[in-house]
Design an enzyme around this catalytic site. Structure first.
Site, PDB file in Angstrom:
ATOM      1  N   TRP A 101     -12.917 -19.664   0.420  1.00 39.87           N
ATOM      2  CA  TRP A 101     -12.420 -20.065  -0.945  1.00 39.87           C
ATOM      3  C   TRP A 101     -13.620 -19.052  -1.894  1.00 39.87           C
ATOM      4  O   TRP A 101     -13.133 -18.436  -2.839  1.00 39.87           O
ATOM      5  CB  TRP A 101     -12.623 -21.375  -1.356  1.00 39.87           C
ATOM      6  CG  TRP A 101     -11.456 -22.199  -0.837  1.00 39.87           C
ATOM      7  CD1 TRP A 101     -11.336 -22.959  -0.096  1.00 39.87           C
ATOM      8  CD2 TRP A 101     -10.015 -21.764  -1.123  1.00 39.87           C
ATOM      9  NE1 TRP A 101     -10.265 -23.293   0.469  1.00 39.87           N
ATOM     10  CE2 TRP A 101      -9.142 -22.526  -0.110  1.00 39.87           C
ATOM     11  CE3 TRP A 101      -9.318 -20.830  -1.834  1.00 39.87           C
ATOM     12  CZ2 TRP A 101      -7.895 -22.531  -0.230  1.00 39.87           C
ATOM     13  CZ3 TRP A 101      -7.924 -20.881  -1.833  1.00 39.87           C
ATOM     14  CH2 TRP A 101      -7.266 -21.828  -1.117  1.00 39.87           C
ATOM     15  N   ASP A 171     -16.955 -24.370  -8.088  1.00 40.45           N
ATOM     16  CA  ASP A 171     -15.622 -24.691  -7.626  1.00 40.45           C
ATOM     17  C   ASP A 171     -15.738 -25.853  -6.654  1.00 40.45           C
ATOM     18  O   ASP A 171     -16.173 -25.926  -5.619  1.00 40.45           O
ATOM     19  CB  ASP A 171     -15.036 -23.477  -6.648  1.00 40.45           C
ATOM     20  CG  ASP A 171     -13.610 -23.988  -6.202  1.00 40.45           C
ATOM     21  OD1 ASP A 171     -13.044 -25.114  -6.504  1.00 40.45           O
ATOM     22  OD2 ASP A 171     -13.192 -23.270  -5.626  1.00 40.45           O
ATOM     23  N   LYS A 195      -6.960 -32.512  -3.722  1.00 41.13           N
ATOM     24  CA  LYS A 195      -8.018 -32.830  -2.488  1.00 41.13           C
ATOM     25  C   LYS A 195      -8.504 -34.287  -2.658  1.00 41.13           C
ATOM     26  O   LYS A 195      -8.328 -35.018  -1.716  1.00 41.13           O
ATOM     27  CB  LYS A 195      -9.380 -31.852  -2.366  1.00 41.13           C
ATOM     28  CG  LYS A 195      -8.690 -30.270  -2.497  1.00 41.13           C
ATOM     29  CD  LYS A 195      -7.857 -29.808  -1.505  1.00 41.13           C
ATOM     30  CE  LYS A 195      -7.368 -28.337  -1.644  1.00 41.13           C
ATOM     31  NZ  LYS A 195      -8.015 -27.359  -1.786  1.00 41.13           N
TER      32      LYS A 195
END
Ligand SMILES: *Cc1c(COP(=O)(O)O)cnc(C)c1O
Length: 359
Positions: A101, A171, A195
């Site tokens: 990511w 993030d 999530k």
């Protein structure tokens, strides 16, 4: 029948929340309509939106000088929105690369600014580079990092505080609300909701007010934090139902005792699974012990030819979505807030039984 769902995302939601949503589906508190059918500017939805924001602020003790935005576009949208809002063309921006990511965030930022990779864990991305070795720029507009790498299962168990005062951007897609954080240490926190917060379609941004109002010319209005903040995230139609669902999750979290209590449960869940893996010669987790994620736990079998048998038998036992990411292989158990301890206990006893049969 409900299963124990170890999906990395969109992921399991608390059953109580789903039941409440079902209860309120056709008629939200006497309005005669579903939340999905309401105007985002009407009194009913405004109360839902305000309550959700107040609850999130309470859960994370968000200081007054931070805005909370309820946006669309996912973390991917923020990969672009962050450099567009926080840097000018030609500015240097620091990024820390700890895996899949981080790399995506870096790739996107390169379209807008000069990216300095201040630290890179390097293949196979199973550790966190020591803070002492980070090559931070003197003049970076911000430093971006990924506190929890959802695919690699690598998590920071500390906040990298910078002497320079460079705003820290994080993030937190797969870790937000999993444990207490000190919001005041960050310039900006963002995360896709799917999530650990709610359904897909909602993106949370928590941003310090002094960072607003510097978006570069050409930034789309719906990605401009200042424009969105001014309109209470309703410059255009927000993801109303996802916002409502996130609000129910916030209330559920408060009933569990808040993020501190949730963090203790998450620690216990993770410790149970890691100790099972570490105490066996059949299962293996590749991540450095001080960087192991509480949320996403990848593991491999000593006999990889049994991967498919493992997931098939697990499924029969009501334990689903344990397949590892295609880039990592093996298995991955994502154990977000809504995965109860009982789910991890069921997984662990299945793993022990599977090892007994197949080792
Ligand atoms: C899932 C995930 C993303 C991508 O999120 P989208 O909402 O699909 O854009 C980005 N970063 C992290 C850490 C993630 O877990």
């Amino acid at each position: 029948m409900r299963v124990f769902n170890f999906s990395p995302g969109p992921a399991v939601l608390p059953q109580e929340v789903l039941e409440q949503a079902r209860e309120e589906m056709l008629d939200w508190r006497g309005t005669g309509m579903s939340v999905m059918e309401m105007s985002h500017r009407g009194k009913a939805f405004i109360s839902i939106a305000e309550t959700a924001e107040a609850d999130l602020r309470e859960l994370l003790s968000v200081p007054k000088n931070y805005k909370v935005l309820f946006l669309q576009g996912g973390a991917f949208g923020q990969f672009a929105a962050v450099p567009m809002n926080l840097s000018k063309p030609g500015d240097v921006v620091d990024y820390v690369n700890t895996g899949a990511w981080s790399k995506k965030a870096i790739g996107e930022a390169k379209h807008y600014a000069k990216v300095n990779v201040a630290a890179d864990a390097g293949e196979p991305y199973t550790s966190i580079p020591a803070l002492s070795g980070w090559q931070v720029s003197d003049n970076a507009a911000y430093l971006h990092y990924t506190p929890n790498e959802t695919i690699g299962g690598v998590e920071f168990h500390f906040v990298p505080e910078l002497k320079s005062g460079t705003p820290l951007v994080a993030d937190m897609s797969s870790t937000l609300l999993s444990r207490p954080i000190d919001v005041s240490k960050f310039g900006l926190i963002y995360g896709g909701a799917q999530k650990n917060v709610g359904p897909a379609g909602l993106t949370l941004v928590i941003v310090r007010e002094d960072l607003l109002g510097h978006a570069r010319p050409g930034t789309p209005a719906f990605m401009d934090y200042a424009a969105m903040a001014k309109e209470g995230s309703m410059l255009n139609t927000p993801p109303t139902y996802a916002w409502y669902m996130a609000g129910l999750v916030f209330q559920w979290l408060k009933r569990q005792g808040g993020v501190k209590a949730m963090g203790e449960i998450n620690r216990r869940k993770a410790e149970l699974l890691y100790s099972t893996i570490d105490n066996s010669s059949f299962y293996k987790n590749p991540v450095a012990k001080d960087a192991r994620s509480w949320m996403n736990i990848p593991f491999t079998l000593a006999r990889p030819e049994l991967d498919k048998t493992f997931t098939a038998e697990a499924k029969d036992a009501g334990l689903v979505t344990l397949e590892g990411h295609r880039s990592v292989g093996g298995m991955r158990a994502s154990i977000y807030n809504a995965m109860p301890l009982a789910g991890v206990e069921a997984l662990v006893s299945f793993m022990k039984e599977f090892e007994r049969k197949h080792a």
